[in-house]
Design a protein around this motif. Structure first.
Motif, PDB file in Angstrom:
ATOM      1  N   GLU A   1      37.963  40.122  42.295  1.00  0.00           N
ATOM      2  CA  GLU A   1      37.832  41.393  43.021  1.00  0.00           C
ATOM      3  C   GLU A   1      37.149  42.444  42.153  1.00  0.00           C
ATOM      4  O   GLU A   1      36.353  43.249  42.634  1.00  0.00           O
ATOM      5  CB  GLU A   1      39.204  41.890  43.478  1.00  0.00           C
ATOM      6  N   GLU A   2      37.464  42.423  40.843  1.00  0.00           N
ATOM      7  CA  GLU A   2      36.862  43.408  39.933  1.00  0.00           C
ATOM      8  C   GLU A   2      35.359  43.177  39.821  1.00  0.00           C
ATOM      9  O   GLU A   2      34.570  44.133  39.833  1.00  0.00           O
ATOM     10  CB  GLU A   2      37.508  43.315  38.541  1.00  0.00           C
TER      11      GLU A   2
ATOM     12  N   TRP B   1      34.714  57.353  46.888  1.00  0.00           N
ATOM     13  CA  TRP B   1      35.287  56.179  47.566  1.00  0.00           C
ATOM     14  C   TRP B   1      36.768  56.402  47.835  1.00  0.00           C
ATOM     15  O   TRP B   1      37.479  56.940  46.985  1.00  0.00           O
ATOM     16  CB  TRP B   1      35.150  54.930  46.689  1.00  0.00           C
TER      17      TRP B   1
ATOM     18  N   ASP C   1      37.012  49.402  50.652  1.00  0.00           N
ATOM     19  CA  ASP C   1      36.513  48.807  49.396  1.00  0.00           C
ATOM     20  C   ASP C   1      35.411  47.780  49.629  1.00  0.00           C
ATOM     21  O   ASP C   1      34.792  47.299  48.680  1.00  0.00           O
ATOM     22  CB  ASP C   1      37.660  48.193  48.584  1.00  0.00           C
ATOM     23  N   ASP C   2      35.185  47.400  50.899  1.00  0.00           N
ATOM     24  CA  ASP C   2      34.054  46.540  51.297  1.00  0.00           C
ATOM     25  C   ASP C   2      34.108  45.140  50.708  1.00  0.00           C
ATOM     26  O   ASP C   2      33.128  44.397  50.759  1.00  0.00           O
ATOM     27  CB  ASP C   2      32.721  47.205  50.916  1.00  0.00           C
ATOM     28  N   LEU C   3      35.250  44.714  50.174  1.00  0.00           N
ATOM     29  CA  LEU C   3      35.293  43.427  49.457  1.00  0.00           C
ATOM     30  C   LEU C   3      35.116  42.219  50.367  1.00  0.00           C
ATOM     31  O   LEU C   3      34.624  41.176  49.924  1.00  0.00           O
ATOM     32  CB  LEU C   3      36.612  43.312  48.681  1.00  0.00           C
TER      33      LEU C   3
ATOM     34  N   TYR D   1      30.024  50.153  52.247  1.00  0.00           N
ATOM     35  CA  TYR D   1      29.072  50.696  51.269  1.00  0.00           C
ATOM     36  C   TYR D   1      27.659  50.896  51.822  1.00  0.00           C
ATOM     37  O   TYR D   1      26.916  51.758  51.339  1.00  0.00           O
ATOM     38  CB  TYR D   1      29.005  49.749  50.062  1.00  0.00           C
TER      39      TYR D   1
ATOM     40  N   GLY E   1      38.670  53.584  49.086  1.00  0.00           N
ATOM     41  CA  GLY E   1      39.227  52.313  48.639  1.00  0.00           C
ATOM     42  C   GLY E   1      40.228  51.646  49.577  1.00  0.00           C
ATOM     43  O   GLY E   1      41.007  50.792  49.144  1.00  0.00           O
TER      44      GLY E   1
ATOM     45  N   LYS F   1      29.311  48.477  43.645  1.00  0.00           N
ATOM     46  CA  LYS F   1      28.997  49.817  43.115  1.00  0.00           C
ATOM     47  C   LYS F   1      27.590  49.844  42.499  1.00  0.00           C
ATOM     48  O   LYS F   1      26.857  50.829  42.636  1.00  0.00           O
ATOM     49  CB  LYS F   1      30.053  50.240  42.093  1.00  0.00           C
TER      50      LYS F   1
ATOM     51  N   ALA G   1      33.736  44.218  43.108  1.00  0.00           N
ATOM     52  CA  ALA G   1      33.713  45.686  43.240  1.00  0.00           C
ATOM     53  C   ALA G   1      32.611  46.281  42.362  1.00  0.00           C
ATOM     54  O   ALA G   1      31.915  47.225  42.767  1.00  0.00           O
ATOM     55  CB  ALA G   1      35.073  46.263  42.854  1.00  0.00           C
TER      56      ALA G   1
END
Ligand SMILES: [Zn+2]
Length: 252
Positions: free
Chosen positions: A65-66, A90, A53-55, A25, A92, A73, A69
């Motif tokens: 995770e939600e 994205w 997704d850069d998690l 990101y 993902g 964003k 995320a």
């Protein structure tokens, strides 16, 4: 002296739409945020496409995770407003995970056909000692997509492919490069770049962020001295014809 055929370096600032494709990101903003803000100021439309997704980079392990995320964003939207990014997309793929090069390349070609950018900005995959596979894979997939996007036997999405009428990409600019051939004066956009970088709260502790901002500032001043200005960012800018069988690309 022998005559040399030299492909001229394309001018990124005469582009109409630059697609900035990054592994994570914050890569575009950390490495080239001043340049991208200067492009936006010059009336160039800048669009971001983020591959993973850069998690893995989110520092709070207690978040779902939600939740993580959503924070990423939120941070990216705040940074994008500082820079002047007109749209974010994205892909993902799993950050630091297992995914397929050809899937990424196909998705990047799909976005190139959809958005029709006339210039690409991305990470240099040829940086010696770069260990992060997301960076290497993204840079290579973008580079190959930039020479293959017009080959319609390479399928992406049926509707996107059917609607695509062809267009030219004038060049590609690489950041995090060990072989810069261009230094962009970012003195006018330096503060906005640092405000954008400072928006990435989910990925940096306050202490790490202060160190990052300090390190960026030192390097921007060092590059600025080479350019004869206060702050600069280095790029390797190539014509797309340099991206295949070119022995001149390394010296261009
Ligand atoms: Zn990254």
């Amino acid at each position: 002296m022998s005559a040399k055929f030299i492909i001229p370096k394309p001018d990124m600032f005469s582009a109409k739409r630059v697609l900035c494709i990054q592994p994570h990101y914050d890569d575009n903003d950390i490495a080239a945020g001043g340049t991208i803000a200067a492009l936006a100021d010059a009336g160039v439309e800048v669009i971001y496409l983020t591959v993973t997704d850069d998690l893995v980079g989110v520092i709070d392990d207690n978040l779902t995770e939600e939740e993580a995320a959503a924070l990423l964003k939120r941070d990216q939207a705040e940074a994008g407003a500082c820079i002047g990014v007109s749209a974010q997309y994205w892909l993902g793929y799993p950050d630091a995970g297992k995914y397929d090069y050809h899937d990424v390349r196909r998705d990047i070609i799909r976005y190139i056909r959809m958005l029709r950018p006339d210039f690409i900005l991305t990470i240099d995959p040829f940086l010696p000692y770069e260990a992060h596979q997301d960076h290497v894979l993204t840079g290579k997939a973008v580079s190959e997509a930039t020479i293959l996007y017009g080959m319609m036997r390479l399928k992406t999405d049926t509707q996107v492919d059917a609607a695509y009428e062809g267009h030219e990409i004038a060049g590609i600019a690489y950041y995090h490069t060990h072989a810069p051939n261009t230094y962009i004066d970012i003195t006018a956009t330096h503060a906005r770049k640092h405000a954008a970088v400072g928006a990435y709260h989910a990925q940096f502790s306050d202490e790490d962020m202060a160190m990052l901002q300090y390190a960026l500032d030192m390097k921007e001043q060092e590059y600025g001295e080479r350019q004869g200005c206060q702050y600069a960012e280095p790029l390797k800018i190539l014509h797309t014809r340099h991206l295949h069988c070119s022995t001149d690309a390394v010296i261009s």
